[in-house]
Design an enzyme around this catalytic site. Structure first.
Site, mmCIF file in Angstrom:
data_model
loop_
_atom_site.group_PDB
_atom_site.id
_atom_site.type_symbol
_atom_site.label_atom_id
_atom_site.label_comp_id
_atom_site.label_asym_id
_atom_site.label_seq_id
_atom_site.Cartn_x
_atom_site.Cartn_y
_atom_site.Cartn_z
ATOM 1 N N GLY A 86 36.566 1.647 30.659
ATOM 2 C CA GLY A 86 37.937 1.109 30.368
ATOM 3 C C GLY A 86 37.515 -0.550 29.527
ATOM 4 O O GLY A 86 36.295 -0.775 29.628
ATOM 5 N N CYS A 111 30.097 4.420 32.496
ATOM 6 C CA CYS A 111 30.140 2.082 31.301
ATOM 7 C C CYS A 111 31.389 1.681 32.431
ATOM 8 O O CYS A 111 30.225 1.239 33.255
ATOM 9 C CB CYS A 111 31.125 2.826 30.041
ATOM 10 S SG CYS A 111 30.984 1.104 29.196
ATOM 11 N N TYR A 112 32.526 1.743 32.374
ATOM 12 C CA TYR A 112 32.933 0.568 33.197
ATOM 13 C C TYR A 112 32.820 1.041 34.881
ATOM 14 O O TYR A 112 32.726 0.160 35.365
ATOM 15 C CB TYR A 112 34.973 0.753 32.759
ATOM 16 C CG TYR A 112 35.552 -0.341 33.204
ATOM 17 C CD1 TYR A 112 35.518 -1.703 33.183
ATOM 18 C CD2 TYR A 112 36.142 -0.250 34.658
ATOM 19 C CE1 TYR A 112 36.776 -2.832 34.397
ATOM 20 C CE2 TYR A 112 37.302 -0.963 35.355
ATOM 21 C CZ TYR A 112 36.704 -2.873 35.453
ATOM 22 O OH TYR A 112 37.290 -3.211 36.197
ATOM 23 N N GLU A 172 31.494 12.145 27.547
ATOM 24 C CA GLU A 172 32.347 12.747 27.514
ATOM 25 C C GLU A 172 33.144 12.692 25.875
ATOM 26 O O GLU A 172 33.519 13.988 25.603
ATOM 27 C CB GLU A 172 33.857 12.163 28.254
ATOM 28 C CG GLU A 172 34.140 10.804 27.708
ATOM 29 C CD GLU A 172 33.694 9.754 28.269
ATOM 30 O OE1 GLU A 172 31.952 10.171 28.489
ATOM 31 O OE2 GLU A 172 34.250 8.021 28.587
ATOM 32 N N SER A 211 62.992 27.468 23.485
ATOM 33 C CA SER A 211 63.679 27.339 22.400
ATOM 34 C C SER A 211 62.765 28.596 21.830
ATOM 35 O O SER A 211 63.001 28.473 20.645
ATOM 36 C CB SER A 211 62.868 26.033 21.804
ATOM 37 O OG SER A 211 61.285 26.351 21.530
ATOM 38 N N GLY A 212 61.973 29.423 22.034
ATOM 39 C CA GLY A 212 61.809 30.013 21.552
ATOM 40 C C GLY A 212 60.101 29.829 20.931
ATOM 41 O O GLY A 212 59.085 30.628 20.816
ATOM 42 N N VAL A 249 55.558 28.239 21.696
ATOM 43 C CA VAL A 249 54.972 28.503 22.314
ATOM 44 C C VAL A 249 55.247 28.373 24.009
ATOM 45 O O VAL A 249 55.506 29.012 24.634
ATOM 46 C CB VAL A 249 53.399 27.938 22.258
ATOM 47 C CG1 VAL A 249 52.646 28.509 23.073
ATOM 48 C CG2 VAL A 249 53.078 28.138 20.025
ATOM 49 N N SER A 283 58.165 26.878 25.364
ATOM 50 C CA SER A 283 58.846 27.856 26.410
ATOM 51 C C SER A 283 58.832 29.115 26.785
ATOM 52 O O SER A 283 59.327 29.971 27.578
ATOM 53 C CB SER A 283 60.096 27.641 26.041
ATOM 54 O OG SER A 283 60.446 28.189 24.807
ATOM 55 N N LYS A 302 47.059 22.753 25.884
ATOM 56 C CA LYS A 302 48.327 23.476 24.875
ATOM 57 C C LYS A 302 47.170 24.755 24.360
ATOM 58 O O LYS A 302 47.917 25.810 24.816
ATOM 59 C CB LYS A 302 48.377 22.709 23.476
ATOM 60 C CG LYS A 302 49.181 23.357 22.241
ATOM 61 C CD LYS A 302 50.258 23.536 22.915
ATOM 62 C CE LYS A 302 51.454 24.123 21.739
ATOM 63 N NZ LYS A 302 52.682 23.583 21.861
ATOM 64 N N ASP A 347 66.623 28.844 -20.528
ATOM 65 C CA ASP A 347 66.504 28.292 -21.616
ATOM 66 C C ASP A 347 68.697 27.220 -21.235
ATOM 67 O O ASP A 347 69.068 26.580 -22.175
ATOM 68 C CB ASP A 347 66.884 29.234 -22.187
ATOM 69 C CG ASP A 347 66.105 29.277 -23.166
ATOM 70 O OD1 ASP A 347 64.670 28.547 -23.492
ATOM 71 O OD2 ASP A 347 65.988 30.150 -24.389
ATOM 72 N N LYS A 376 49.114 11.148 9.066
ATOM 73 C CA LYS A 376 49.754 9.471 9.580
ATOM 74 C C LYS A 376 48.778 9.427 10.015
ATOM 75 O O LYS A 376 47.884 9.900 10.287
ATOM 76 C CB LYS A 376 50.634 10.728 10.267
ATOM 77 C CG LYS A 376 51.605 10.164 11.570
ATOM 78 C CD LYS A 376 51.789 11.179 12.588
ATOM 79 C CE LYS A 376 52.693 10.505 14.084
ATOM 80 N NZ LYS A 376 53.056 11.186 14.810
HETATM 81 N N1 GLN Z 1 34.547 -3.540 28.931
HETATM 82 C C1 GLN Z 1 33.401 -3.235 30.036
HETATM 83 C C2 GLN Z 1 32.294 -3.068 28.750
HETATM 84 O O1 GLN Z 1 31.980 -3.777 27.224
HETATM 85 C C3 GLN Z 1 33.605 -1.319 29.471
HETATM 86 C C4 GLN Z 1 33.999 -1.025 28.369
HETATM 87 C C5 GLN Z 1 33.744 0.557 28.512
HETATM 88 O O2 GLN Z 1 33.999 1.863 29.501
HETATM 89 N N2 GLN Z 1 33.722 1.327 27.393
HETATM 90 O O3 GLN Z 1 30.978 -3.609 29.050
#
Ligand code: GLN
Length: 543
Positions: A65, A92-93, A186, A239-240, A242, A244, A399, A480, A535
């Site tokens: 986070g 991490c967090y 992950e 709608s036809g 995937v 639905s 999906k 032409d 995009k």
């Molecule tokens: N904010 C926390 C940090 O900077 C955790 C970061 C994270 O979870 N990727 O250490």
């Protein structure tokens, strides 16, 4: 938020890893990776009260986070997480949160931030690496993204892996199955990250790898029957596409003709599409389908509207009106059919898991959590106006899982792999006012483009493709003679999540061939251009 049968079913029938989201951009990847390992995983916001869970998870993962655990207002997990007596993995967090919970002094701001690759080395204790690292005993490249760090080991923990910068790159409790990782297993940049997640989910939590679409199918059918009951009837707009189609076939398998599908021909479907959907759903798949022919009502109403938002609004609103008219007729037919003789009580919607995740993900202490936006407002009107209950059998699926389920249901490959198509159809692929003439031109050009893509074997490499009409005319010479015709814009993109996209890199001779066929076969067109915009800044559709 209403729980669909898919959701309730998945917890009760499959070992589940609960992922608590602290707002990391990678959280959804944790559930993805686990599903790829055939382990069911579900995400909930980090603020989830654990006593209110409707199931007992086999293990819990706390995500990363953007906050710092020691900051005021930063999110914290329900302290009951330690009382559930199931394995916990903090990423991490998530790891910093575990350490902080045990003692606030355990986490500090690091002297330098660490973003990117690091080399990780698993520690051997008595000649053995921790079971979290089983099968990956060599050092491995991992992905780091943090500024904070552990100041010291929390009481009762030991180090299970280190990196040059992180003394505590991975920690584990000495006697309980509680782990923390400073890196992100992950993301694909982390080598062997999937093995690590498997070691946690299967090895440590003891999850059975039973999450397959064949098994889901059996469970979903049983669950739908249970929810709908012996006589209950279900209505849906399809709608036809995937989602639905797969949802409709699933409902048909569960409750036969007590499932009523309605297709509204809005006059802006693709060439022969209405007939094709009728053939596929009604003839091939045996779904109880009503087709409402409303082309004229839509095309008449679209006259003179050239603003894209107004076009979308008109089509959405008209669609709801027509669907509701039909719903009344179907409800009468359903109630009077002696073979069925039950009230229509449910409205089915093909909502997928990414929409659910989007509405549940943690947006920070000040942001209110967004409620699920339902396309076109139809389910809300059906629920409020007609008093129908929502049933969402695909609510727990991604999906690609929906596609796999479609195959398990015997739906033909071409349909299962279909590109997405916007609700307002070809109307948003005609710049400005929609007229029957332009719809016809768009249909013909699109049909040629897509057929050539299929012939060249490129369809499955492309995420979405279509031909659009630019009604500003260009001058050309044909036979032409000076002609003055519309411009066809070809668009084809590749994307993973539809949030960002790249134009597809066609071979030059392919584009030449498509151009040739379109100018020769589609009356009123004298130019073809290929849209190479990515995009952002472009969108996938033109309007
Ligand atoms: N904010 C926390 C940090 O900077 C955790 C970061 C994270 O979870 N990727 O250490």
């Amino acid at each position: 938020m209403a729980a669909g049968p898919g959701e309730a079913m998945a917890h009760s029938a499959f070992d589940t890893i609960l992922v608590l989201d602290f707002g990391s951009q990678y959280t959804h990847l944790i559930t993805r990776r686990l599903r790829e390992l055939n382990v069911f995983s579900e995400m909930l916001p980090c603020t989830q009260k654990l006593s209110e869970l409707k199931f007992v998870p086999k293990g819990i993962i706390l995500s990363g986070g953007p906050y710092s655990v020691y900051e005021e207002g930063s999110p914290h997990v329900d302290p009951a997480v330690f009382d559930l007596n199931v394995p916990i993995l903090g990423i991490c967090y998530g790891m910093q949160e575990l350490a902080y919970r045990l003692n606030p002094d355990n986490v500090i701001a690091g002297t330098h931030r660490e973003y990117g690759h690091a080399m990780l080395k698993a520690q051997s204790i008595d000649n053995h690496v921790d079971r979290l690292f089983e099968g990956i005993e060599e050092s491995m490249r991992v992905w780091m993204s943090h500024g904070d760090k552990l100041a010291k080991l929390p009481d009762g923990f030991h180090t299970v892996a280190t990196s040059d910068n992180s003394e505590y790159a991975a920690i584990g409790h000495q006697s309980k199955p509680i782990y923390g990782l400073q890196f992100h297993p992950e993301v694909t940049h982390t080598q062997n990250g999937t093995i690590l997640l498997k070691n946690f989910a299967v090895g440590i939590c003891g999850c059975k790898q039973e999450w397959t679409m064949q098994k889901f199918l059996e469970e979903a059918i049983a669950q739908i029957r249970h929810t709908v009951g012996e006589k209950g009837q279900v209505l849906a707009a399809i709608s036809g596409g995937v989602d639905s189609t797969v949802a409709a076939k699933l409902m048909k398998e569960a409750i036969g003709s007590r499932f009523w599908a309605v297709l509204v021909n809005n006059g802006v479907m693709r060439l022969n599409e209405c007939e094709q959907v009728k053939k596929d759903l009604s003839e091939a798949l045996g779904i109880n389908l009503t087709v409402v022919e409303a082309s004229e009502r839509f095309l008449d109403g679209l006259k003179g509207i050239d603003d894209p938002e107004k076009k979308r609004k008109f089509i959405g609103g008209k669609f709801i009106d027509i669907f509701e008219e039909e719903a009344v007729k179907i409800e009468e037919a359903a109630a009077n059919d002696p073979a069925k003789a039950g009230k229509i009580e449910f409205f089915m919607q093909g909502t997928l898991y990414p929409d659910v995740i989007e509405s549940l993900s943690f947006k920070g202490p000040s942001a209110t959590i967004k409620t699920h936006h339902n396309v076109g407002g139809l389910p809300a009107r059906m629920a409020n106006g007609q008093g129908l209950k929502l049933i969402e059998p695909l609510r727990s699926l991604y999906k690609d899982e929906v596609r796999a389920l479609g195959r398990a249901l015997g739906i033909r490959e071409e349909l299962v792999m279909r590109h997405p198509f916007p609700g307002p159809g070809i109307a948003v692929r005609i710049l400005g006012e929609v007229t029957p003439e332009k719809v016809e031109i768009a249909r013909q050009a699109d049909h040629i483009f897509i057929s050539e893509i299929r012939k060249a074997g490129l369809y499955d490499q492309i995420s979405q493709a279509y031909a659009a009409v630019d009604p500003s005319r260009a001058v050309g010479v044909m036979g032409d003679k000076r002609v003055y015709g519309y411009i066809i814009v070809l668009r084809a993109v590749t994307t993973i999540d539809y949030m960002t996209a790249e134009a597809f890199n066609f071979p030059w001779d392919f584009l030449q061939r498509v151009m040739n066929r379109i100018v020769n076969e589609v009356h009123g067109v004298c130019r073809v251009v290929y849209d190479v915009t990515s995009k952002p800044p472009g969108t996938i559709e033109l309007e």
